[in-house]
Every structure is written in C-alpha cells, then in structure tokens.
Design a protein around this motif. Structure first.
Motif, PDB file in Angstrom:
ATOM      1  N   ILE A 151      15.773  -9.588  -6.861  1.00 22.47           N
ATOM      2  CA  ILE A 151      14.884  -8.479  -6.507  1.00 22.47           C
ATOM      3  C   ILE A 151      13.580  -9.106  -6.051  1.00 22.47           C
ATOM      4  CG2 ILE A 151      13.565  -6.494  -7.327  1.00 22.47           C
ATOM      5  CD1 ILE A 151      15.759  -5.967  -9.366  1.00 22.47           C
ATOM      6  N   GLY A 152      13.136  -8.771  -4.862  1.00 22.59           N
ATOM      7  CA  GLY A 152      11.878  -9.290  -4.338  1.00 22.59           C
ATOM      8  C   GLY A 152      10.847  -8.185  -4.233  1.00 22.59           C
ATOM      9  N   ILE A 153       9.698  -8.370  -4.878  1.00 21.82           N
ATOM     10  CA  ILE A 153       8.586  -7.411  -4.799  1.00 21.82           C
ATOM     11  C   ILE A 153       7.639  -7.928  -3.720  1.00 21.82           C
ATOM     12  CG2 ILE A 153       6.732  -6.273  -6.062  1.00 21.82           C
ATOM     13  CD1 ILE A 153       8.302  -6.928  -8.651  1.00 21.82           C
ATOM     14  N   MET A 154       7.599  -7.236  -2.578  1.00 21.20           N
ATOM     15  CA  MET A 154       6.885  -7.734  -1.400  1.00 21.20           C
ATOM     16  C   MET A 154       5.579  -6.983  -1.192  1.00 21.20           C
ATOM     17  SD  MET A 154       6.726  -9.648   1.376  1.00 21.20           S
ATOM     18  CE  MET A 154       8.375 -10.295   1.694  1.00 21.20           C
ATOM     19  N   LEU A 155       4.496  -7.747  -1.063  1.00 17.96           N
ATOM     20  CA  LEU A 155       3.184  -7.204  -0.744  1.00 17.96           C
ATOM     21  C   LEU A 155       2.702  -7.834   0.546  1.00 17.96           C
ATOM     22  CD1 LEU A 155       0.518  -5.666  -1.383  1.00 17.96           C
ATOM     23  CD2 LEU A 155      -0.164  -7.679  -2.743  1.00 17.96           C
ATOM     24  N   ASN A 156       2.325  -7.003   1.501  1.00 21.46           N
ATOM     25  CA  ASN A 156       1.750  -7.486   2.755  1.00 21.46           C
ATOM     26  C   ASN A 156       0.267  -7.173   2.761  1.00 21.46           C
ATOM     27  OD1 ASN A 156       4.601  -5.901   3.649  1.00 21.46           O
ATOM     28  ND2 ASN A 156       4.502  -8.104   4.030  1.00 21.46           N
ATOM     29  N   GLY A 157      -0.520  -8.072   3.317  1.00 16.06           N
ATOM     30  CA  GLY A 157      -1.961  -7.997   3.196  1.00 16.06           C
ATOM     31  C   GLY A 157      -2.642  -7.042   4.162  1.00 16.06           C
ATOM     32  N   ALA A 158      -3.942  -7.227   4.319  1.00 16.10           N
ATOM     33  CA  ALA A 158      -4.756  -6.388   5.199  1.00 16.10           C
ATOM     34  C   ALA A 158      -4.756  -6.968   6.604  1.00 16.10           C
ATOM     35  CB  ALA A 158      -6.187  -6.330   4.665  1.00 16.10           C
ATOM     36  N   GLN A 159      -4.677  -6.094   7.593  1.00 13.89           N
ATOM     37  CA  GLN A 159      -4.785  -6.533   8.971  1.00 13.89           C
ATOM     38  C   GLN A 159      -6.236  -6.850   9.311  1.00 13.89           C
ATOM     39  OE1 GLN A 159      -1.366  -3.377  10.361  1.00 13.89           O
ATOM     40  NE2 GLN A 159      -2.835  -4.045  11.900  1.00 13.89           N
ATOM     41  N   GLY A 160      -6.421  -7.736  10.252  1.00  8.49           N
ATOM     42  CA  GLY A 160      -7.774  -8.105  10.631  1.00  8.49           C
ATOM     43  C   GLY A 160      -8.351  -7.261  11.739  1.00  8.49           C
ATOM     44  N   ASP A 161      -7.525  -6.377  12.334  1.00 10.63           N
ATOM     45  CA  ASP A 161      -8.001  -5.615  13.486  1.00 10.63           C
ATOM     46  C   ASP A 161      -7.693  -4.122  13.362  1.00 10.63           C
ATOM     47  OD1 ASP A 161      -5.284  -5.746  13.717  1.00 10.63           O
ATOM     48  OD2 ASP A 161      -5.243  -6.390  15.810  1.00 10.63           O
ATOM     49  N   ASP A 162      -7.515  -3.655  12.143  1.00 13.10           N
ATOM     50  CA  ASP A 162      -7.213  -2.241  11.934  1.00 13.10           C
ATOM     51  C   ASP A 162      -7.835  -1.814  10.609  1.00 13.10           C
ATOM     52  OD1 ASP A 162      -6.172   0.282  11.559  1.00 13.10           O
ATOM     53  OD2 ASP A 162      -4.124  -0.244  12.100  1.00 13.10           O
ATOM     54  N   ASP A 163      -8.929  -1.058  10.688  1.00  9.02           N
ATOM     55  CA  ASP A 163      -9.662  -0.694   9.474  1.00  9.02           C
ATOM     56  C   ASP A 163      -8.902   0.283   8.589  1.00  9.02           C
ATOM     57  OD1 ASP A 163     -11.947  -2.289   9.908  1.00  9.02           O
ATOM     58  OD2 ASP A 163     -12.714  -0.865  11.363  1.00  9.02           O
ATOM     59  N   GLU A 164      -7.877   0.923   9.113  1.00  7.74           N
ATOM     60  CA  GLU A 164      -7.062   1.808   8.291  1.00  7.74           C
ATOM     61  C   GLU A 164      -6.002   1.045   7.507  1.00  7.74           C
ATOM     62  OE1 GLU A 164      -6.834   6.206  10.070  1.00  7.74           O
ATOM     63  OE2 GLU A 164      -5.718   4.746  11.247  1.00  7.74           O
ATOM     64  N   ALA A 165      -5.835  -0.249   7.792  1.00  8.98           N
ATOM     65  CA  ALA A 165      -4.742  -1.014   7.211  1.00  8.98           C
ATOM     66  C   ALA A 165      -5.196  -2.008   6.154  1.00  8.98           C
ATOM     67  CB  ALA A 165      -3.972  -1.753   8.319  1.00  8.98           C
ATOM     68  N   PHE A 166      -6.403  -1.833   5.596  1.00  7.73           N
ATOM     69  CA  PHE A 166      -6.868  -2.753   4.557  1.00  7.73           C
ATOM     70  C   PHE A 166      -6.088  -2.585   3.254  1.00  7.73           C
ATOM     71  CE2 PHE A 166     -11.340  -2.951   6.596  1.00  7.73           C
ATOM     72  CZ  PHE A 166     -10.914  -3.976   7.420  1.00  7.73           C
ATOM     73  N   GLY A 167      -5.397  -1.463   3.094  1.00  7.71           N
ATOM     74  CA  GLY A 167      -4.599  -1.266   1.889  1.00  7.71           C
ATOM     75  C   GLY A 167      -3.338  -2.102   1.849  1.00  7.71           C
ATOM     76  N   GLY A 168      -2.910  -2.645   2.991  1.00 13.02           N
ATOM     77  CA  GLY A 168      -1.703  -3.460   3.026  1.00 13.02           C
ATOM     78  C   GLY A 168      -0.444  -2.611   3.081  1.00 13.02           C
ATOM     79  N   HIS A 169       0.663  -3.251   2.765  1.00 13.25           N
ATOM     80  CA  HIS A 169       1.968  -2.592   2.823  1.00 13.25           C
ATOM     81  C   HIS A 169       2.813  -3.141   1.681  1.00 13.25           C
ATOM     82  CE1 HIS A 169       4.988  -0.165   4.747  1.00 13.25           C
ATOM     83  NE2 HIS A 169       5.832  -1.175   4.807  1.00 13.25           N
ATOM     84  N   PHE A 170       3.926  -2.444   1.391  1.00 11.28           N
ATOM     85  CA  PHE A 170       4.707  -2.768   0.199  1.00 11.28           C
ATOM     86  C   PHE A 170       6.174  -2.455   0.451  1.00 11.28           C
ATOM     87  CE2 PHE A 170       6.454  -1.818  -4.018  1.00 11.28           C
ATOM     88  CZ  PHE A 170       5.902  -2.825  -4.804  1.00 11.28           C
ATOM     89  N   GLY A 171       7.049  -3.249  -0.140  1.00 12.66           N
ATOM     90  CA  GLY A 171       8.480  -2.971  -0.062  1.00 12.66           C
ATOM     91  C   GLY A 171       9.225  -3.749  -1.137  1.00 12.66           C
ATOM     92  N   TYR A 179       0.753 -10.036  11.721  1.00 13.27           N
ATOM     93  CA  TYR A 179      -0.578  -9.442  11.638  1.00 13.27           C
ATOM     94  C   TYR A 179      -1.198  -9.451  10.256  1.00 13.27           C
ATOM     95  CZ  TYR A 179       2.631  -5.364  11.331  1.00 13.27           C
ATOM     96  OH  TYR A 179       3.667  -4.512  11.047  1.00 13.27           O
ATOM     97  N   ARG A 180      -0.604 -10.147   9.294  1.00 14.55           N
ATOM     98  CA  ARG A 180      -1.251 -10.281   7.985  1.00 14.55           C
ATOM     99  C   ARG A 180      -0.477 -11.276   7.128  1.00 14.55           C
ATOM    100  NH1 ARG A 180      -0.714  -3.987   6.498  1.00 14.55           N
ATOM    101  NH2 ARG A 180       1.370  -3.559   7.269  1.00 14.55           N
ATOM    102  N   PRO A 181      -1.133 -11.843   6.091  1.00 15.24           N
ATOM    103  CA  PRO A 181      -0.410 -12.681   5.134  1.00 15.24           C
ATOM    104  C   PRO A 181       0.418 -11.802   4.207  1.00 15.24           C
ATOM    105  CG  PRO A 181      -2.675 -12.416   4.434  1.00 15.24           C
ATOM    106  CD  PRO A 181      -2.570 -11.739   5.763  1.00 15.24           C
ATOM    107  N   SER A 182       1.376 -12.408   3.524  1.00 16.65           N
ATOM    108  CA  SER A 182       2.234 -11.664   2.594  1.00 16.65           C
ATOM    109  C   SER A 182       2.437 -12.466   1.318  1.00 16.65           C
ATOM    110  CB  SER A 182       3.591 -11.360   3.236  1.00 16.65           C
ATOM    111  OG  SER A 182       3.460 -10.544   4.372  1.00 16.65           O
ATOM    112  N   TYR A 183       2.866 -11.755   0.278  1.00 22.41           N
ATOM    113  CA  TYR A 183       3.070 -12.338  -1.047  1.00 22.41           C
ATOM    114  C   TYR A 183       4.326 -11.685  -1.628  1.00 22.41           C
ATOM    115  CZ  TYR A 183      -1.821 -12.090   0.288  1.00 22.41           C
ATOM    116  OH  TYR A 183      -2.981 -12.104   1.016  1.00 22.41           O
ATOM    117  N   MET A 184       5.131 -12.484  -2.310  1.00 20.97           N
ATOM    118  CA  MET A 184       6.354 -11.934  -2.870  1.00 20.97           C
ATOM    119  C   MET A 184       6.607 -12.534  -4.251  1.00 20.97           C
ATOM    120  SD  MET A 184      10.201 -11.700  -1.188  1.00 20.97           S
ATOM    121  CE  MET A 184      10.319 -13.462  -0.865  1.00 20.97           C
TER     122      MET A 184
END
Length: 549
Positions: free
Chosen positions: A239-259, A311-316
């Motif tokens: 099971i991989g818990i994936m977190l994607n970081g904040a984009q550098g060119d989209d102020d709505e995307a500072f929350g990152g992404h998850f899957g 478009y962003r760093p990620s962590y898993m």
C-alpha cells in the motif's frame, strides 16, 4: 500544438528498419497493480462490447484503456450514494475476500518500450538490442503551461528508461507519452534502517529542503518487522500513501494532491506498475489532461503532460505487506467508489470530497480509525463567510470558505492526510508510541500484515516549468503563501465538462450540494434579526409611552 522543432528535440529521422528491441503490447507480461494485466484488453472509451459502466467509458472516449476480459468479475456498487456506507457494507460481505476487477484502468498508450536509453540529442533512442530508433513526444496539450525541454532530455539521458507510447513504424520512431526513470526503484536488500529521529516527523521530512523538488530521488527504511533477516520483497503486496507537493506556478495548488496506490514489489524493487487511485474533478477539463481513474504509477507521475512529477515534488510512504488482504480490501473498496463517482452519485468538492477526503473515507469505511485533527476554526468560518459573501456579493463565495474552515483537516489537506495516516501506521506497528485505542479488525490486520515501512522522496522532473515546493499543512500557511489580493493569484482557467442527463440513474439520489447559507450562519443571522426586531419594538413601545405621558 507544440512541434518538435519548438522543443529543440527534432532531428532528421533516419529510415530505421525493424521495431526496436524491448517493444511490446502495454499488457504483455505486465501487472496492473495487484492484478495480472493479461486479464485485460486494450481498447478505448468508444468500446461497444465492454462490461465497463457506460458512464466511465464516456470520460475516456478518445483515450487508451485497459478493460477486463469477459470472464473476469467486475467491481460493483450499491444502491446508495453514501460511499462510506456502501464500502462498509461490502467489506462485511463474503465478496470482500477477493479482488474483483475495476471497470477500467487508464493506461493511456497501447505499447511499452522497456530498457531504452534516450540519446543526448533528444531525437533518438537506443533500445536493448543496441539499435537506434527515432524518439518523439506526444504533443503538448495547449492549456498546459510547460513541457519537456533540453533540461528534461539531459535528465533522462543519464539513465535507462521505460516508456509508454506508440511505435510509428513508417516514421521509424517511438512516440512517447510516458517516460519512467528505471533507476527509481525500492531496493530492499540495500536499504539501511533509518527510523525517524526523536525530533523528526513526517511533516519535517516533507518540508525539508524546501520540499525537495530539486533533491535526488531517495528511499529510506523507517521500520521493519524482522531486522537482520534477508529482505525478500519480490512480489509482496504494498500500500503506497502518495503525497504530491505544491506547484510553483498555480496559487490554487499549494494544497498539493493525494492518492493511495496498491500493487506488488518488482523483482529489483520496481514500482512503475502499481496502480494509483487518482481522484480529480470530473466536472471540468484539466489543463494538463488529467482524468480521474485508476492509473499505472508511471503514468501518474511521468506522463509528459499530466504527470505529477513534471510540476511538483512527491513523497510516498510504502507499507510492504506479508499478506495482500489489507491492500486487496482497499483496492476493492475504492473501485466501488469510482463506480459511484463516474455515475455522479456524488460530486468532487474541493473541501468536502476531494482527493484526500475520498481516499481517507475508503479507509474509514474499512475500519481504519485514523485520529482526526478537527476543523480549522468554526468561529473563523462564520466571520470569513460574512466577509467574503459581502465582499464578492456571492453567497457561494462565502459558503466555499466556510466549508474549508469547518472541514476535518485530515479529509481536507493532502499533507495532513499523509501525516495522519503515516503517524498512525507507525504507531500501529509499534515504530512509535502513542497508540491508545481499541483496534478494529482492519487495523489488527494492518498491524499484523505490515513487514516494513519505506519513505520515498520523488523529485520534480526538470522542464520549462518552475520548481514546486512542499504542500501546505494549514489554512494559515496557505494564506501566507498566496498573494493578499486574489486578483494577483496565478490561476489556470478551465472549461466545464457537463455530465449528460441521459447517463444519470434516476433511481439514485445524488449527494446534495450544501445549502448556500450554513445553518450556524443562519442561526446567527436569525438571532441578530430577532434581537434587532426586539430592540426596535422596545423602542417603539417606549416612544408610545412617552407620547401617552
């Protein structure tokens, strides 16, 4: 459409002969997460004989899909639009012990070219048989702000790659949609145990080095059940818990992404064939072409248009399992959720049903009681509602900020979801103290099944895009990183994608959108009006009394 000359990658392609070595069908000898790929077939969303939900196929009319062959049992869905209830009921049934097949996996391309090397010129590649073949990229999506450039070529030219795409035989070129760096592996036998230090947390790991967008790819063994024993991780479920970081060119995307990803560990620690359950808003077109779906990891991270790593760093955080049942349960549950999602039994909502919230809800339904952090502030929510509703002249604007400030933070913020799930998993296996609750059956299985926990840092792929950073962990942090005036925000406008009425199931009542005026605000407004009315009546009585006197 961006041409090859604009990418400075174009060269005169020589007339190559036979197909390059390492070229194969996208499903040949592959896995799609926990399932063998040869139980699927390649088609498109225009398929007329697929067992897949017609609503799901509608989103992928011109995309390459893997759909189950006719003999395979497909994941279903309940009659309710309550996804937590549906997954909970299913998980208590006899069906939950086996993994049925998803209606679709978005593989995006019909072929794989493995063990290739991109030449420094960027216009050709060398295949495993030593032959040279032309190399091209799938075109840039017009709304995508950036794309592969000479820095990207230099990055991939340093390492062997695996690609998804199409071999254009008449042109003697492989047209790549996904390029995966083959040195991105989790090599269990070579890992040294490095637990989190006393003053270190998953949050500090994510925030280190500004988020690590330019840091090298790295893996770190946090914990293992049997230290000192040989690590035989090949074919073990994960099971991989994936977190994607904040984009550098989209102020709505500072929350990152998850899957959440599931799959099996490769022979040499490969993980490009794990499946990520990727939730995005279905009611608008993504500027990068992303569509919510179960998707192979190499597509999820490295698609040249929509790959998170562009478009962003990620962590898993990876849980290596000695028993597949906890991964099977999650994947089976989330496949049911996708069926509801495609049918529009519920809609993606950025506060109440986003990538983190939906993913966490599946674990919740299975019995993982991840400790909650609470909302940001109910008091702030009421004040912010009144301010924005008045400032923007929109109750919808007020409702949006109210929902953000009153939603449980583990469901709202991808970074907090990553931290909460990771912290609790460390406590469940005994890697960290603090566990003080009675465990559910699913939690006991996790406690028993996890053999190792590995942290992975995944850098951003260099390209014409500016570098991203770590995602925010709070509303206050978000406000600190965005311009004070919303008019100055960098935002990519997107077009709406209306869902056809004829595809809706009239027998199911979709989850209703929240009222524009939340009940606490309504109570306060009613109270203010009531007090004002009472004071007004009191003044009138006093005036009448004075006149009578």
């Amino acid at each position: 459409m961006l041409t090859l000359s604009a990418l400075t990658l174009s060269v005169a392609l020589p007339a190559y002969g036979a197909a390059p070595g390492g070229l194969k069908d996208a499903l040949s000898g592959e896995r799609l997460g926990l399932l063998p790929a040869d139980h699927f077939r390649v088609t498109s969303g225009r398929c007329t004989d697929c067992p897949t939900l017609k609503q799901g196929l509608w989103y992928f009319r011109d995309q390459t899909l893997a759909v189950p062959q006719g003999a395979q049992a497909l994941s279903s869905h309940g009659a309710t639009s309550d996804i937590v209830r549906d997954v909970r009921d299913w998980s208590a049934s006899a069906e939950a012990g086996k993994l049925d097949y998803p209606g679709l996996v978005w593989v995006a391309a019909p072929q794989i070219l493995d063990d290739a090397a991109i030449l420094p010129s960027g216009g050709a590649l060398s295949s495993v048989d030593g032959a040279q073949t032309g190399f091209r990229l799938t075109p840039k999506i017009a709304s995508n702000r950036s794309f592969w450039d000479s820095k990207t070529t230099a990055f991939f030219a340093q390492r062997p790659v695996r690609m998804r795409g199409t071999y254009a035989g008449q042109q003697g070129a492989f047209v790549a949609r996904t390029v995966w760096p083959k040195d991105f592996v989790i090599d269990g036998p070579k890992l040294n145990t490095q637990p989190l230090a006393a003053n270190e947390t998953l949050r500090s790991f994510v925030q280190a080095e500004g988020g690590g967008a330019s840091s090298p790819y790295a893996t770190r063994l946090l914990w293992e059940r049997q230290p000192g024993q040989a690590r035989q991780w090949q074919d073990k479920a994960v099971i991989g818990i994936m977190l994607n970081g904040a984009q550098g060119d989209d102020d709505e995307a500072f929350g990152g992404h998850f899957g959440i990803a599931t799959g099996r560990m490769g022979k040499h620690g490969e993980w490009s064939d794990w499946v990520v359950n990727n939730f995005y808003n279905l009611d608008s077109y993504s500027e990068k072409g992303t569509i919510a779906a179960p998707v192979p990891m190499d597509n999820y991270l490295m698609d040249v248009n929509s790959g998170q790593s562009y478009y962003r760093p990620s962590y898993m955080l990876v849980a290596v399992l000695n028993n597949a049942r906890t991964a099977v349960a999650y994947q089976g549950g989330v496949q049911r959720v996708f069926n509801h999602f495609y049918r529009h039994d519920f809609n993606y909502r950025h506060a109440q049903a986003n990538c983190a919230g939906i993913s966490v809800d599946v674990f919740k339904a299975l019995g993982w009681q991840v400790p909650e952090r609470g909302p940001t502030s109910a008091l702030k929510a009421v004040g912010a509602y009144a301010y924005l509703a008045a400032k923007d002249g929109s109750l919808a604007s007020g409702r949006k900020i109210y929902d953000y400030l009153t939603e449980e933070q583990v469901r709202l913020y991808p970074a907090v979801a990553f931290e909460a799930l990771g912290d609790d998993l460390l406590q469940l296996v005994g890697a960290r103290p603090g566990l003080n609750r009675a465990l559910s059956a699913y939690e006991k299985q996790l406690q028993s099944d996890v053999d190792a926990l590995v942290l992975v840092r995944i850098p951003q792929i260099p390209s014409s895009r500016v570098m991203g950073a770590h995602p925010v962990f709070s509303f206050d942090e978000f406000m600190q990183r965005t311009p004070p005036d919303r008019a100055d925000w960098k935002i990519v406008p997107v077009d709406a994608r209306p869902f056809p009425d004829e595809l809706r199931d009239p027998a199911v009542t979709p989850v209703a959108a929240p009222a524009l005026v939340p009940w606490p605000v309504g109570v306060i407004v009613a109270g203010v009006i009531g007090v004002a009315g009472w004071m007004h009546r009191r003044r009138r009585r006093a005036v009448r009394a004075d006149i009578a006197a």
